[in-house]
Scaffold this motif. Structure first.
Motif, PDB file in Angstrom:
ATOM      1  N   THR A 116      37.023  48.210  44.144  1.00  0.00           N
ATOM      2  CA  THR A 116      36.176  47.818  43.021  1.00  0.00           C
ATOM      3  C   THR A 116      36.184  46.302  42.887  1.00  0.00           C
ATOM      4  N   VAL A 117      35.005  45.726  42.732  1.00  0.00           N
ATOM      5  CA  VAL A 117      34.856  44.287  42.496  1.00  0.00           C
ATOM      6  C   VAL A 117      34.465  44.096  41.034  1.00  0.00           C
ATOM      7  N   GLU A 118      35.326  43.433  40.267  1.00  0.00           N
ATOM      8  CA  GLU A 118      35.053  43.098  38.868  1.00  0.00           C
ATOM      9  C   GLU A 118      34.427  41.713  38.831  1.00  0.00           C
ATOM     10  N   ILE A 119      33.132  41.636  38.563  1.00  0.00           N
ATOM     11  CA  ILE A 119      32.444  40.344  38.609  1.00  0.00           C
ATOM     12  C   ILE A 119      33.005  39.380  37.571  1.00  0.00           C
ATOM     13  N   ARG A 120      33.421  39.887  36.407  1.00  0.00           N
ATOM     14  CA  ARG A 120      33.912  38.982  35.362  1.00  0.00           C
ATOM     15  C   ARG A 120      35.156  38.214  35.797  1.00  0.00           C
ATOM     16  N   GLU A 121      35.904  38.765  36.755  1.00  0.00           N
ATOM     17  CA  GLU A 121      37.076  38.055  37.266  1.00  0.00           C
ATOM     18  C   GLU A 121      36.678  36.836  38.099  1.00  0.00           C
ATOM     19  N   HIS A 122      35.422  36.794  38.526  1.00  0.00           N
ATOM     20  CA  HIS A 122      34.944  35.685  39.361  1.00  0.00           C
ATOM     21  C   HIS A 122      33.881  34.856  38.652  1.00  0.00           C
ATOM     22  N   ALA A 123      33.765  35.018  37.333  1.00  0.00           N
ATOM     23  CA  ALA A 123      32.676  34.390  36.587  1.00  0.00           C
ATOM     24  C   ALA A 123      32.644  32.869  36.759  1.00  0.00           C
ATOM     25  N   GLN A 124      33.786  32.215  36.613  1.00  0.00           N
ATOM     26  CA  GLN A 124      33.826  30.762  36.739  1.00  0.00           C
ATOM     27  C   GLN A 124      33.503  30.326  38.156  1.00  0.00           C
ATOM     28  N   ASP A 125      34.018  31.052  39.151  1.00  0.00           N
ATOM     29  CA  ASP A 125      33.743  30.716  40.548  1.00  0.00           C
ATOM     30  C   ASP A 125      32.276  30.935  40.895  1.00  0.00           C
ATOM     31  N   VAL A 126      31.674  31.971  40.308  1.00  0.00           N
ATOM     32  CA  VAL A 126      30.250  32.221  40.538  1.00  0.00           C
ATOM     33  C   VAL A 126      29.416  31.073  39.988  1.00  0.00           C
ATOM     34  N   ALA A 127      29.754  30.608  38.783  1.00  0.00           N
ATOM     35  CA  ALA A 127      29.022  29.490  38.179  1.00  0.00           C
ATOM     36  C   ALA A 127      29.173  28.220  39.017  1.00  0.00           C
ATOM     37  N   THR A 128      30.394  27.967  39.488  1.00  0.00           N
ATOM     38  CA  THR A 128      30.627  26.777  40.312  1.00  0.00           C
ATOM     39  C   THR A 128      29.859  26.849  41.625  1.00  0.00           C
ATOM     40  N   ALA A 129      29.882  28.021  42.253  1.00  0.00           N
ATOM     41  CA  ALA A 129      29.170  28.188  43.524  1.00  0.00           C
ATOM     42  C   ALA A 129      27.669  28.046  43.335  1.00  0.00           C
ATOM     43  N   THR A 130      27.157  28.513  42.202  1.00  0.00           N
ATOM     44  CA  THR A 130      25.728  28.428  41.928  1.00  0.00           C
ATOM     45  C   THR A 130      25.284  26.986  41.699  1.00  0.00           C
ATOM     46  N   VAL A 165      27.318  23.970  42.180  1.00  0.00           N
ATOM     47  CA  VAL A 165      27.856  22.962  43.097  1.00  0.00           C
ATOM     48  C   VAL A 165      27.745  23.391  44.554  1.00  0.00           C
ATOM     49  N   GLY A 166      27.755  24.693  44.783  1.00  0.00           N
ATOM     50  CA  GLY A 166      27.672  25.184  46.157  1.00  0.00           C
ATOM     51  C   GLY A 166      29.013  25.406  46.812  1.00  0.00           C
ATOM     52  N   MET A 167      30.100  25.249  46.064  1.00  0.00           N
ATOM     53  CA  MET A 167      31.449  25.442  46.604  1.00  0.00           C
ATOM     54  C   MET A 167      31.970  26.804  46.183  1.00  0.00           C
ATOM     55  N   ARG A 168      32.475  27.572  47.155  1.00  0.00           N
ATOM     56  CA  ARG A 168      32.964  28.914  46.892  1.00  0.00           C
ATOM     57  C   ARG A 168      34.474  28.982  47.080  1.00  0.00           C
ATOM     58  N   SER A 169      35.134  29.604  46.131  1.00  0.00           N
ATOM     59  CA  SER A 169      36.573  29.800  46.247  1.00  0.00           C
ATOM     60  C   SER A 169      36.868  30.895  47.263  1.00  0.00           C
ATOM     61  N   GLU A 170      38.104  30.971  47.737  1.00  0.00           N
ATOM     62  CA  GLU A 170      38.495  32.023  48.681  1.00  0.00           C
ATOM     63  C   GLU A 170      38.367  33.399  48.039  1.00  0.00           C
ATOM     64  N   GLU A 171      38.697  33.471  46.751  1.00  0.00           N
ATOM     65  CA  GLU A 171      38.624  34.753  46.053  1.00  0.00           C
ATOM     66  C   GLU A 171      37.179  35.244  45.954  1.00  0.00           C
ATOM     67  N   LEU A 172      36.260  34.326  45.671  1.00  0.00           N
ATOM     68  CA  LEU A 172      34.849  34.704  45.585  1.00  0.00           C
ATOM     69  C   LEU A 172      34.308  35.094  46.952  1.00  0.00           C
ATOM     70  N   GLU A 173      34.679  34.346  47.979  1.00  0.00           N
ATOM     71  CA  GLU A 173      34.240  34.671  49.335  1.00  0.00           C
ATOM     72  C   GLU A 173      34.697  36.076  49.730  1.00  0.00           C
ATOM     73  N   LEU A 174      35.927  36.412  49.386  1.00  0.00           N
ATOM     74  CA  LEU A 174      36.455  37.730  49.706  1.00  0.00           C
ATOM     75  C   LEU A 174      35.674  38.820  48.966  1.00  0.00           C
ATOM     76  N   ALA A 175      35.367  38.570  47.694  1.00  0.00           N
ATOM     77  CA  ALA A 175      34.605  39.546  46.912  1.00  0.00           C
ATOM     78  C   ALA A 175      33.209  39.745  47.499  1.00  0.00           C
ATOM     79  N   LEU A 176      32.564  38.656  47.890  1.00  0.00           N
ATOM     80  CA  LEU A 176      31.223  38.748  48.478  1.00  0.00           C
ATOM     81  C   LEU A 176      31.260  39.489  49.809  1.00  0.00           C
ATOM     82  N   LYS A 177      32.262  39.184  50.641  1.00  0.00           N
ATOM     83  CA  LYS A 177      32.392  39.865  51.933  1.00  0.00           C
ATOM     84  C   LYS A 177      32.653  41.358  51.750  1.00  0.00           C
ATOM     85  N   THR A 178      33.435  41.690  50.734  1.00  0.00           N
ATOM     86  CA  THR A 178      33.721  43.094  50.448  1.00  0.00           C
ATOM     87  C   THR A 178      32.430  43.857  50.180  1.00  0.00           C
ATOM     88  N   VAL A 179      31.533  43.242  49.420  1.00  0.00           N
ATOM     89  CA  VAL A 179      30.241  43.859  49.119  1.00  0.00           C
ATOM     90  C   VAL A 179      29.365  43.908  50.369  1.00  0.00           C
TER      91      VAL A 179
END
Length: 201
Positions: free
Chosen positions: A60-74, A76-90
């Motif tokens: 299960t991927v809980e998007i709210r756990e990545h909310a700040q990283d999602v905003a930053t990636a949107t 600034v374009g920089m993705r955290s390792e945790e966000l990358e892992l969540a995206l790859k999982t999907v």
């Protein structure tokens, strides 16, 4: 005397493949009825596949756990390792269950922002079960009017039956009422049928 099975013959069982089943929940509260709905659908999917003798890797991927990283990636374009892992999982899932709470007649902003970061090419032909939660049944059409167009754009194989749950569909302990459980069973049955598609390619 008959000969035994030849090397590489059809008599040898093929190596079993583990199916990746991923639930993505866009709930922002805790406890979350959106998470309760994805748990319900994920558990039923795993039960169906396991009963059919299929090995399953369920996550299960809980998007709210990545909310700040999602905003930053949107922004600034920089993705955290945790966000990358969540995206790859999907992106690497064989079967997807996705659910969002309804905000002003549509999916949540963080839910949309997360899927904006998913590689759309990895989503093509991926089976997806759509679900949503809301305060009242008047939001039921969000699945067809908002979620279905989003995942159609990405080229997913969308399960015909969507699952919407309002407050009246749960007990106080967040157990599904019989009619919600029945609809979930029907939707999951349709999702599991897609599990045979990779083997036919």
């Amino acid at each position: 005397m008959s000969a035994g099975p030849q090397e590489g013959s059809a008599a040898e069982p093929a190596e079993a493949r583990t199916l990746s089943v991923v639930a993505v929940t866009g709930g922002v509260s805790f406890p979350s009825t959106t998470r309760a709905l994805t748990d319900l659908l994920l558990d039923k999917t795993v039960a169906r596949l396991t009963a059919a003798g299929v090995a399953v890797d369920a996550r299960t991927v809980e998007i709210r756990e990545h909310a700040q990283d999602v905003a930053t990636a949107t922004v600034v374009g920089m993705r955290s390792e945790e966000l990358e892992l969540a995206l790859k999982t999907v992106e690497q899932a064989d079967l997807l269950v996705v659910a969002s709470p309804v905000f002003r007649g549509s999916y949540s902003g963080i839910f949309k922002s997360f899927f904006d970061l998913v590689d759309s090419l990895a989503m093509v032909d991926k089976p997806v079960l759509l679900a949503a939660t809301g305060g009242t049944a008047r939001h039921t059409l969000v699945i067809d009017q908002a979620l279905r167009p989003l995942f159609s754009f990405m080229g997913d194989l969308i399960v015909p039956t969507g699952v919407f749950a309002s407050k009246e569909d749960w007990t106080i302990e967040l157990f599904p009422m019989p009619w919600l459980d029945e609809r979930a069973e029907r939707a999951v049955g349709q999702l599991v049928r897609f599990a045979d598609l990779p083997a036919a390619q």
